[in-house]
Scaffold this motif. Structure first.
Motif, short mmCIF file in Angstrom:
data_model
loop_
_atom_site.label_atom_id
_atom_site.label_comp_id
_atom_site.label_asym_id
_atom_site.label_seq_id
_atom_site.Cartn_x
_atom_site.Cartn_y
_atom_site.Cartn_z
N VAL A 118 0.85 -1.20 0.00
CA VAL A 118 0.00 0.00 0.00
C VAL A 118 0.89 1.25 0.00
O VAL A 118 0.64 2.22 -0.73
CB VAL A 118 -0.96 0.03 1.22
N ALA A 176 -1.50 4.33 4.56
CA ALA A 176 -2.74 4.54 5.32
C ALA A 176 -3.74 5.32 4.49
O ALA A 176 -3.55 6.51 4.24
CB ALA A 176 -2.42 5.27 6.63
N VAL A 177 -4.80 4.64 4.08
CA VAL A 177 -5.85 5.25 3.27
C VAL A 177 -7.18 5.22 4.03
O VAL A 177 -7.89 6.23 4.12
CB VAL A 177 -6.04 4.48 1.94
N THR A 178 -7.52 4.06 4.58
CA THR A 178 -8.89 3.80 5.04
C THR A 178 -9.20 4.45 6.39
O THR A 178 -8.67 4.05 7.43
CB THR A 178 -9.12 2.28 5.14
N LYS A 195 -14.54 6.20 9.02
CA LYS A 195 -15.66 6.72 8.19
C LYS A 195 -17.01 6.87 8.88
O LYS A 195 -17.95 7.41 8.29
CB LYS A 195 -15.84 5.90 6.90
N ARG A 222 -21.59 6.05 6.99
CA ARG A 222 -21.18 6.15 5.58
C ARG A 222 -22.13 7.00 4.73
O ARG A 222 -21.80 7.32 3.59
CB ARG A 222 -21.09 4.74 4.96
N GLN A 230 -4.90 -1.35 8.96
CA GLN A 230 -3.57 -0.94 8.49
C GLN A 230 -2.60 -2.12 8.45
O GLN A 230 -2.06 -2.53 9.47
CB GLN A 230 -3.03 0.18 9.38
N SER A 231 -2.39 -2.62 7.24
CA SER A 231 -1.52 -3.79 7.08
C SER A 231 -0.08 -3.46 7.46
O SER A 231 0.54 -2.58 6.86
CB SER A 231 -1.54 -4.25 5.62
N ARG A 275 -2.52 -11.99 7.58
CA ARG A 275 -2.27 -10.58 7.24
C ARG A 275 -2.62 -9.77 8.47
O ARG A 275 -3.78 -9.65 8.82
CB ARG A 275 -3.14 -10.18 6.07
N ALA A 324 -12.97 -12.65 3.10
CA ALA A 324 -13.36 -11.24 3.28
C ALA A 324 -12.17 -10.32 3.05
O ALA A 324 -12.32 -9.20 2.54
CB ALA A 324 -13.94 -11.03 4.68
N GLY A 325 -10.98 -10.80 3.40
CA GLY A 325 -9.77 -9.98 3.22
C GLY A 325 -9.56 -9.65 1.75
O GLY A 325 -9.29 -8.50 1.39
N HIS A 363 -12.39 -7.17 0.36
CA HIS A 363 -12.32 -5.73 0.71
C HIS A 363 -10.96 -5.09 0.46
O HIS A 363 -10.89 -3.88 0.25
CB HIS A 363 -12.71 -5.52 2.18
N GLY A 364 -9.88 -5.90 0.56
CA GLY A 364 -8.54 -5.32 0.34
C GLY A 364 -8.50 -4.65 -1.03
O GLY A 364 -9.03 -5.19 -2.00
N GLY A 403 -10.12 -2.08 -1.70
CA GLY A 403 -11.45 -1.47 -1.90
C GLY A 403 -12.53 -2.50 -2.10
O GLY A 403 -12.31 -3.53 -2.75
N MET A 453 -17.85 -3.08 -4.93
CA MET A 453 -18.82 -2.16 -5.52
C MET A 453 -18.11 -0.95 -6.14
O MET A 453 -18.51 -0.44 -7.20
CB MET A 453 -19.82 -1.71 -4.44
#
Ligand SMILES: Cc1cc2nc3c(=O)[nH]c(=O)nc-3n(C[C@H](O)[C@H](O)[C@H](O)COP(=O)(O)OP(=O)(O)OC[C@H]3O[C@@H](n4cnc5c(N)ncnc54)[C@H](O)[C@@H]3O)c2cc1C
Length: 479
Positions: free
Chosen positions: A103, A147-149, A152, A155, A188-189, A254, A442-443, A446-447, A449, A452
């Protein structure tokens, strides 16, 4: 100078991050779970020193003139993009978990272009500052997490409408020497084991949301930062068990954390955006392009290679490898994985300079999104077939420790044996359990993004007008 794995571990002794795991404060270099991150990073450092991986893992920096880690390189050509995707594939194959610098690498690429563009359009000094910081990272071969996410909150609301503004990282105060930031980043990975974290906004921002339009770099464990680690059944298992008997003994799961910024001071020389809302959307879009090609496409192909290998071995261990339906299922797994790989390589090869005139390259958006979507959907199918071929024992097997138990060892050896000894079947079934009954579904979904977002991007990118015109022409309808 490139560091070895050992030198990386030594370098981490200088930091003292405030880490919590399972309700307790832990030390990065002492806890068995946090150490899986450190070991994974150390292995990535060592890979860069191996002659056979040199071309994939390293590159000559146009900024320092020296050989640097590709994790710190800004892509300047299609070949660079392709090598970047190959690095994601290679590290996943070797680690069976995250290359915790992925990332960070993709954020650096997005920031290179956006700071260049802001300087061109607005006369800011961000790009010069960014390149200086990049050179510092390259010269010291530092590991960067990204670090992006943001958490929130609700939503359905914009950042400034949230009950608690801290659910989006924002500028709390501007000073002569820097800014003070507050908020948190989630999932945060590997942030705990990185020398630095590079932070960008989670989404496009609008006028009035200037405080949330902020990008910067912070050193590990800077004052005000707390890392609250994920805690899963795999964490508990690692604490309780002999690591030899875990599905990925060395590198584990992870590992991610909530990274809390409680009024963290960031000097101006580490700030790469501060208030330029108009550029946030482009910044995150460029990050997403690169990350969907790498994390979405190539990385998961490396994981799939491991799962396919384990599944083929399980088929051989139980004596069913020649059955037509088994061959068909393994072929289906390969088909999914190779399609994702092809999309990822196509994204690199069809990439182009962006922004024009900058010299920086970004992958093709359509193929990058297709790579991530193929993998997000396909990974469940890959795991489905691994679970099918592995048999029920992938989730019902006893512990391998029973083999050392004088009261149960002979029973387990006798009844878990098939066309291979119980030892081999138990060990490989545990690998399958790690994927199919673990965190990776699930990882992977969503990883990079939630899907959708990629579906919306793909729909908007597809030239439907052109496709409609083609259909009308074939049907003999007027334009
Ligand atoms: C294993 C793993 C590693 C990761 N590593 C990193 C990392 O290193 N750095 C980093 O920054 N992030 C990381 N992430 C975070 C990842 O990018 C996010 O999980 C992803 O962007 C989804 O955000 P979320 O988890 O907040 O999901 P949510 O936003 O809670 O999404 C849940 C659902 O709600 C939908 N949804 C969300 N918002 C809206 C809306 N406004 N309108 C309609 N529907 C909506 C989504 O489409 C989805 O279906 C990681 C995630 C995972 C799983």
């Amino acid at each position: 100078m490139l560091m070895s794995g050992e030198q990386y571990i030594e370098s981490m002794k200088k930091y003292d991050p405030r880490i919590f795991l399972g309700g307790k404060q832990v030390k990065l270099l002492e806890n068995p779970t946090t150490m899986t991150v450190v070991k994974a990073n150390a292995t990535v450092y060592d890979l860069a020193l191996k002659p056979e991986y040199e071309a994939v893992m390293t590159v000559q920096s146009p900024f320092t003139g020296e050989k640097v880690s590709r994790n710190l390189h800004i892509a300047m050509s299609n070949a660079d993009l392709e090598k970047r995707a190959e690095m994601a594939l290679l590290t996943s194959q070797v680690l069976g978990t995250c290359n915790y610098r992925c990332v960070g690498a993709d954020i650096l690429n997005a920031l290179a272009g956006i700071t260049w563009e802001m300087d061109r359009d607005l006369g800011t000094g961000y790009h010069k500052r960014f390149i200086e910081h990049l050179k510092y990272l390259q010269q010291n071969d530092l590991a960067c997490s990204g670090a992006v996410t943001d958490p929130k909150g609700d939503r359905s609301k914009r950042p400034a409408q949230q009950e608690d503004p801290d659910v989006y990282v924002h500028v709390k105060e501007k000073r002569a020497d820097g800014i003070v930031v507050r908020g948190a980043k989630v999932s945060q990975s590997g942030a705990i084991g990185a020398h630095e974290t590079i932070v960008i906004p989670t989404m496009g921002m609008k006028a009035g949301e200037e405080d949330f339009a902020v990008a910067f770099a912070v050193p590990n464990g800077a004052e005000g930062i707390t890392y609250i680690c994920q805690y899963t059944p795999f964490t508990a298992e690692r604490e309780l068990n002999d690591p030899r008997y875990l599905g990925n003994p060395q590198y584990g799961q992870r590992e991610t954390c909530i990274m809390v910024f409680d009024d963290v001071f960031v000097p101006w020389e580490r700030v790469f955006m501060c208030g330029e809302t108009r550029y946030c959307g482009k910044l995150i879009a460029r990050f997403a392009k690169t990350h969907r090609m790498n994390c979405g496409g190539a990385c998961k192909v490396g994981f799939a290679d491991i799962i396919i290998g384990a599944t083929q071995l399980m088929a051989e261990y139980s004596g069913v490898q020649k059955a037509p339906h088994i061959v068909d299922k393994i072929t289906d797994m390969i088909r999914i994985s190779e399609t994702a790989r092809a999309c990822s390589i196509a994204a690199a090869l069809k990439g182009r300079e962006e922004p024009e005139g900058s010299g920086f390259y970004q992958p093709d958006d359509v193929f990058g999104n297709a790579a991530k979507l193929t993998v997000a959907e396909g990974f469940w199918d890959i795991m489905k077939w691994a679970g099918d071929i592995g048999g029920g024992m992938a989730v019902t097997m006893p512990s391998e420790k029973e083999l050392e138990n004088p009261e149960t060892g002979d029973y387990v050896r006798k009844f878990m044996k098939a066309s291979a000894p119980a030892e081999l079947r138990l060990r490989m079934a545990k690998v399958i359990q790690n994927w199919c009954a673990g965190l990776h579904g699930a990882g992977t979904w969503h990883g990079a993004g939630s899907p959708m977002a990629q579906k919306m991007a793909l729909y908007n990118l597809a030239n439907l007008e052109e496709k409609k015109a083609l259909a009308k022409k074939i049907a003999g309808l007027p334009e």
